[in-house]
Design an enzyme around this catalytic site. Structure first.
Site, PDB file in Angstrom:
ATOM      1  N   LYS A 212      16.320  27.452 -27.550  1.00  0.00           N
ATOM      2  CA  LYS A 212      15.889  26.613 -26.439  1.00  0.00           C
ATOM      3  C   LYS A 212      16.128  25.152 -26.803  1.00  0.00           C
ATOM      4  CE  LYS A 212      11.978  25.027 -23.724  1.00  0.00           C
ATOM      5  NZ  LYS A 212      12.351  23.616 -24.050  1.00  0.00           N
ATOM      6  N   GLY A 265      10.728  18.860 -33.650  1.00  0.00           N
ATOM      7  CA  GLY A 265      10.044  18.309 -32.493  1.00  0.00           C
ATOM      8  C   GLY A 265       8.748  17.652 -32.917  1.00  0.00           C
ATOM      9  N   SER A 266       7.780  17.626 -32.011  1.00  0.00           N
ATOM     10  CA  SER A 266       6.543  16.902 -32.282  1.00  0.00           C
ATOM     11  C   SER A 266       5.599  17.709 -33.161  1.00  0.00           C
ATOM     12  CB  SER A 266       5.834  16.553 -30.971  1.00  0.00           C
ATOM     13  OG  SER A 266       5.192  17.691 -30.423  1.00  0.00           O
ATOM     14  N   THR A 267       4.762  16.999 -33.886  1.00  0.00           N
ATOM     15  CA  THR A 267       3.767  17.639 -34.751  1.00  0.00           C
ATOM     16  C   THR A 267       2.778  18.463 -33.927  1.00  0.00           C
ATOM     17  OG1 THR A 267       3.968  15.828 -36.347  1.00  0.00           O
ATOM     18  CG2 THR A 267       1.992  17.188 -36.486  1.00  0.00           C
ATOM     19  N   VAL A 269       3.156  19.989 -31.045  1.00  0.00           N
ATOM     20  CA  VAL A 269       3.747  21.241 -30.561  1.00  0.00           C
ATOM     21  C   VAL A 269       3.899  22.237 -31.708  1.00  0.00           C
ATOM     22  CG1 VAL A 269       5.824  22.284 -29.574  1.00  0.00           C
ATOM     23  CG2 VAL A 269       4.922  20.174 -28.606  1.00  0.00           C
ATOM     24  N   GLU A 293      10.526  20.597 -38.818  1.00  0.00           N
ATOM     25  CA  GLU A 293      10.559  19.165 -39.121  1.00  0.00           C
ATOM     26  C   GLU A 293       9.981  18.469 -37.912  1.00  0.00           C
ATOM     27  OE1 GLU A 293      11.894  15.392 -38.510  1.00  0.00           O
ATOM     28  OE2 GLU A 293      13.823  16.428 -38.622  1.00  0.00           O
ATOM     29  N   CYS A 327      14.034  10.451 -36.110  1.00  0.00           N
ATOM     30  CA  CYS A 327      12.822  10.859 -36.833  1.00  0.00           C
ATOM     31  C   CYS A 327      12.589   9.966 -38.038  1.00  0.00           C
ATOM     32  CB  CYS A 327      12.947  12.310 -37.294  1.00  0.00           C
ATOM     33  SG  CYS A 327      13.351  13.472 -35.977  1.00  0.00           S
ATOM     34  N   GLU A 425       2.903   7.348 -34.002  1.00  0.00           N
ATOM     35  CA  GLU A 425       4.343   7.499 -33.795  1.00  0.00           C
ATOM     36  C   GLU A 425       4.700   7.117 -32.363  1.00  0.00           C
ATOM     37  OE1 GLU A 425       7.748  10.796 -34.775  1.00  0.00           O
ATOM     38  OE2 GLU A 425       6.006  11.470 -33.639  1.00  0.00           O
TER      39      GLU A 425
END
Length: 541
Positions: A212, A265-267, A269, A293, A327, A425
């Site tokens: 995805k 992606g985000s922490t 999620v 990551e 990132c 962030e």
């Protein structure tokens, strides 16, 4: 059946093209950009051999001109996600048993296609979809992606070559099996190379994938799909789906055949997925591999012995290239009082020369941020700094979303080392600076280490070797990729394996042998040539 021990071509890093005026590549990318920009696409789901158009579509548009339509993509419902799972598992039987050299050949061919006939197309698509300048697209969607594909093949052979010792009358072997089930790959908008690597490195090791891509990267992900098909990747090995993220994730993580997740992606999620996997652990046939990551709040720390111009250049490049949407982008800095005026002067001069606009204009150093949500978050942080008694905007601070989501390169100066933009962030071209007194440089390193929950990248600047050693030790846990006298961005495959710890992820180092080891399940095989025929041991007499 294999008839030899094969040596793959030596992995070499792809040379970055300059796109300087008058070069062939500049002419080719300009043509490719215009052709793509002035046409529209209708992107289907890819499940096995089928290209599925559901009629439930979403519009694609560039972030620097959000009124322009690039096309549409089709979204999946739950039955189609379930179909992707069953299709992947069906393909696994043949793919997992395919000799490794044939898997290697497919992805090596993909690398050559990107290096050659698809280079301009994948770069132009990345420029359009993600708002990258031609240089940022070249180092990402061409060079880094090529490097991932080539080095992963070499790393795979190194894994297979590691074998145990054998004693008299015994042959010990170690095979690295694909994981039992399917892998869920979730990829971000900001790097086309990551989007291509996360599903392909898993597939290289014999696994099957449901992939995805981020909605804002589907346009350039379509070129990746085209390349993989052209390279001969069999149907069903990598299935590509789009749609409601929560529904897709819930459906995939509920499957007993879920064997792992490869995520960038985000922490928040990633944490939610980890929690869901834990809740479902008794459903699974095997313990899933969880590789991710996530976020970063990456730092630059300068010692009084550093050179102010070098620090300023690292901050300008590290904070504002690709609109600060890496990132690894520098988003907090610690500068000694004796140096700050010079650093500020140099950065102000740099910012005055930075142009923003469409990547089609090669004189633009920056473009728009990826989405309206990102724009609004950044604008809110800038406005809060303007109104704060703990911070002031000393460079930039303007923004405009009338045509595209444009945020000026912005520097916030704070008197509070724990000010919100030193910790939160933002993922945009906003740098926050804290100025410390020169004689407190050791204490300032404690601030660097303790301020953020993240530990992705960071850099230090100093001319004093003892200071470099001290800072390197003091910040041992603060960054998975650590730079000395350089900006904290620009990791190269095969040179600086990338990843961080703490809230920045599992630090499994994309672009290294360490990452590929997560996608195999070793089996030890002992073959005895002459089996025993008497159960008695000599000690029995």
């Amino acid at each position: 059946m294999s008839k030899g021990f094969y040596n793959v071509p030596k992995a070499l890093n792809e040379v970055v093209k300059s796109y300087a005026p008058g070069t062939k590549e500049r002419e080719e990318i300009s043509i490719a950009f215009k052709n793509l920009y002035n046409s529209t696409v209708d992107i289907p789901l890819y499940i096995g051999s089928e290209e599925i158009k559901t009629g439930d579509t979403q519009r694609l548009f560039p972030p620097f001109d959000h009124q322009h339509t690039l096309g549409h993509y089709h979204q999946a419902d739950k039955p189609l996600i379930e179909k992707a799972i069953s299709t992947a598992l069906e393909a696994r039987t043949k793919w997992a048993s395919l000799p490794w050299q044939h898997r290697a050949s497919i992805f090596l061919k993909a690398a050559e296609l990107i290096a050659g006939p698809y280079r301009s197309k994948i770069n132009a698509a990345t420029m359009i979809a993600q708002g990258k300048t031609v240089h940022q697209a070249e180092i990402d969607s061409a060079c880094e992606f090529i490097d991932f594909l080539r080095y992963n093949v070499e790393f795979m052979t190194e894994i297979y070559a590691q074998q145990p010792n054998s004693g008299d009358g015994v042959w010990n072997r170690l095979e690295h099996r694909p994981l039992e089930g399917f892998i869920y790959a979730i990829t971000p908008f900001n790097f086309t190379a990551i989007s291509g690597n996360l599903p392909s490195c898993v597939a290289l090791m014999g696994n099957v994938v449901v992939w995805k891509p981020a909605a804002t990267q589907i346009y350039s992900a379509q070129v990746i799909v085209e390349v993989f098909k052209k390279a001969g990747l069999p149907d069903g090995v990598i299935n590509v789906v789009y749609g409601d993220s929560a529904m897709i994730t819930e459906t995939l993580l509920d499957s007993p055949d879920f064997a792992g997740i490869h995520f960038t992606g985000s922490t928040a999620v990633f944490n939610s997925m980890w929690s869901k996997i834990g809740q479902n652990i008794n459903k699974y046939k095997t313990y899933p591999r969880i590789v991710g990551e996530t976020g970063g709040k990456d730092f630059v720390w300068a010692h009084p012995s550093a050179d102010a111009k070098e620090v300023a250049t690292a901050l300008t490049r590290g904070s504002f290239e690709y609109q600060g949407q890496k990132c690894s982008a520098a988003s907090r800095a610690y500068v000694p009082a004796s140096m700050w005026n010079d650093v500020k002067k140099y950065m102000t001069e740099d910012a005055a020369t930075i142009k923003m606009g469409s990547p089609e204009d090669f004189s633009n150093y920056m473009s728009a941020v990826i989405s309206e949500g990102s724009f609004d978050k950044l604008a809110k942080a800038i406005d809060a700094a303007k109104a704060s008694n703990e911070a002031e905007v000393v460079i930039g601070g303007n923004y405009d979303k009338s045509k595209g989501w444009f945020i000026e390169p912005t520097v916030i100066l704070t008197t509070n080392p724990k000010y919100t933009t030193m910790e939160t962030e933002l993922f945009g071209p906003v740098l926050t600076v804290y100025v410390y007194e020169d004689n407190t440089w050791e204490d300032s390193l404690k601030l660097v280490d303790e301020t953020s929950i993240y530990a992705l990248t960071g850099s230090i600047f100093a001319k004093d070797a003892y200071v470099v050693d001290y800072a390197t030790k003091a910040l041992v846990n603060a960054a998975g990729n650590f730079y000395i006298n350089d900006k904290p961005t620009g990791a190269v495959v095969g040179h600086q394996p990338f990843g961080g710890a703490r809230a920045s992820g599992t630090n499994d180092k994309a672009g290294s042998i360490l990452n590929l080891l997560r996608w195999v399940s070793p089996r030890s095989i002992k073959e005895t040539f002459v089996p025993a025929t008497d159960y008695r041991y000599p000690f029995l007499g």
